[in-house]
Design a protein around this motif. Structure first.
Motif, PDB file in Angstrom:
ATOM      1  N   UNK A   1     112.301 108.426  39.678  1.00 47.05           N
ATOM      2  CA  UNK A   1     113.551 108.695  38.972  1.00 47.05           C
ATOM      3  C   UNK A   1     113.537 108.003  37.615  1.00 47.05           C
ATOM      4  N   UNK A   2     114.367 108.502  36.730  1.00 52.41           N
ATOM      5  CA  UNK A   2     114.481 107.909  35.395  1.00 52.41           C
ATOM      6  C   UNK A   2     115.943 107.549  35.176  1.00 52.41           C
ATOM      7  N   UNK A   3     116.277 106.248  35.143  1.00 49.10           N
ATOM      8  CA  UNK A   3     117.678 105.856  34.941  1.00 49.10           C
ATOM      9  C   UNK A   3     118.243 106.461  33.657  1.00 49.10           C
ATOM     10  N   UNK A   4     119.448 107.026  33.771  1.00 49.28           N
ATOM     11  CA  UNK A   4     120.084 107.626  32.598  1.00 49.28           C
ATOM     12  C   UNK A   4     120.603 106.554  31.650  1.00 49.28           C
ATOM     13  N   UNK A   5     121.181 105.488  32.220  1.00 46.46           N
ATOM     14  CA  UNK A   5     121.680 104.353  31.445  1.00 46.46           C
ATOM     15  C   UNK A   5     121.423 103.083  32.245  1.00 46.46           C
TER      16      UNK A   5
END
Length: 388
Positions: free
Chosen positions: A361-365
């Motif tokens: 996953x890639x954290x949005x913020x």
């Protein structure tokens, strides 16, 4: 008498407590557990649970032989561990949604249930609402013909401060955003009504309004089923009014919750002509269906108590919970990898484990604020699927 323990006494626990208290002649709450014991004590006082002993860890009840059923109302990242510990200790489990943070954890829970012979139920309380139960019964008649399309609006609204709570808004502890923790209800209903998971998923994820959260607050998925049917599922925390909908289009008509029906026949040139007769037949059938005695959490709790008393399985089992997690996992994989994903997800797939999910996953913020508890403990649980 079925003795009940409740692990986690935050917002959602009150729905469990109220549910059990509807059946005082069949069950009794004997333990409340929370890492903040003062919250458990407050719940005991609020609901006059004089027989409930307060603990700070679920491990403190594992030696008690008088507890028959444990309701797990904790954040998702500990659902599997607590469920497994309780089943191994001889207790049946009713676990809040989502079932777990990964398919690997779901499978460990199912394996433990099979090995111990203990019941594993998963909360999906919206099945126990008249509009949803009766939509399913109407679909099952086949009167609308083969299902060709489904439209699902899992619309919610949450303010910026929603993600200030310490465990929310992180992939590690909340394990996802609106897709996992809100659309989980609609995904369960969709799988139930369609008879299982789709074969292919294409999804887009975003965070458009909560810059204090790592996880998504919007997702859109297009699903394709074996046999050709398709569906569109939108999950959101930015839709004012929370006007939720689950709608099925068959070859002959569409029906939905909130209840709406429209039937079409084809004219000679292929353009539609309204079929009032079929609409009347569908509505007559739907409106004649019996009402549930209990709805929501109370309805599901009654079903679980009956299953324990009769030695049967509840309506919503661990297998149902796993199917929901599998579709959610496919949505995340498709969204982050920006490609079509085919189901089922194999055990050697990186997205099968919580560790693999965290790596992909890639954290949005970045989460920027963390508070232990909100002063305001009142919550809403979305649409009741009746007429707006």
């Amino acid at each position: 008498m079925i003795n009940v323990a409740i692990v986690g006494t935050g917002n959602i626990s009150q729905n469990h407590i109220k549910g059990y208290l509807e059946f005082k002649d069949r069950c009794k709450i004997v333990a409340l557990i929370d890492i903040y014991p003062e919250k458990a004590k407050a719940k005991a006082e609020e609901y006059s649970l004089k027989d409930a002993k307060v603990y700070s860890s679920h491990k403190d009840i594992l030696d008690r032989k008088d507890i028959d059923l444990v309701s797990i109302c904790t954040p998702p990242y500990v659902h599997a561990g607590i469920s497994i510990d309780c089943m191994k200790a001889g207790m049946n489990v009713l676990c809040e949604k989502p079932m777990a943070a990964s398919l690997e954890e779901c499978d460990a829970m199912l394996r433990t249930s099979e090995e111990t012979g203990k019941m594993l139920g998963i909360i999906a309380q919206n099945r126990f609402r008249d509009p949803i139960m009766n939509l399913k019964k109407t679909l099952d008649t086949g009167m609308i013909g083969k299902i060709v399309w489904a439209d699902i609006d899992s619309y919610w609204w949450r303010g910026h401060s929603y993600y200030d709570l310490w465990w929310r808004g992180t992939w590690e502890k909340e394990a996802g955003g609106c897709t996992l923790n809100h659309a989980v209800h609609h995904i369960d209903m969709l799988n139930w009504m369609m008879g299982g998971c789709p074969k292919k998923v294409n999804a887009v994820l975003g965070n458009v309004s909560h810059d204090n959260s790592e996880v998504e607050d919007t997702s859109v998925a297009v699903l394709k089923y074996e046999g050709g049917a398709m569906a569109r599922l939108t999950s959101s925390l930015v839709h004012h009014g929370e006007n939720q909908k689950i709608e099925f289009h068959g070859e002959k008509a569409k029906i939905s919750a909130p209840w709406n029906v429209f039937a079409s026949d084809s004219k000679g040139n292929g353009f539609p002509e309204r079929n009032n007769s079929l609409e009347e037949k569908l509505t007559e059938y739907y409106e004649a269906l019996p009402k549930l005695t209990h709805e929501g959490h109370t309805g599901e709790i009654e079903d679980v108590l009956t299953a324990l008393e009769n030695g049967t399985q509840p309506m919503i089992t661990g297998d149902s919970g796993r199917n929901t997690i599998e579709l959610i996992t496919a949505i995340y994989k498709s969204g982050f990898e920006e490609k079509s994903v085919e189901l089922p997800i194999a055990k050697d797939d990186p997205w099968y484990t919580a560790e693999g999910i965290m790596k992909n996953v890639k954290p949005f913020y970045q989460k920027t604020k963390s508070i232990e508890n909100f002063e305001d403990q009142n919550i809403t649980v979305g649409s009741d699927y009746k007429y707006f």
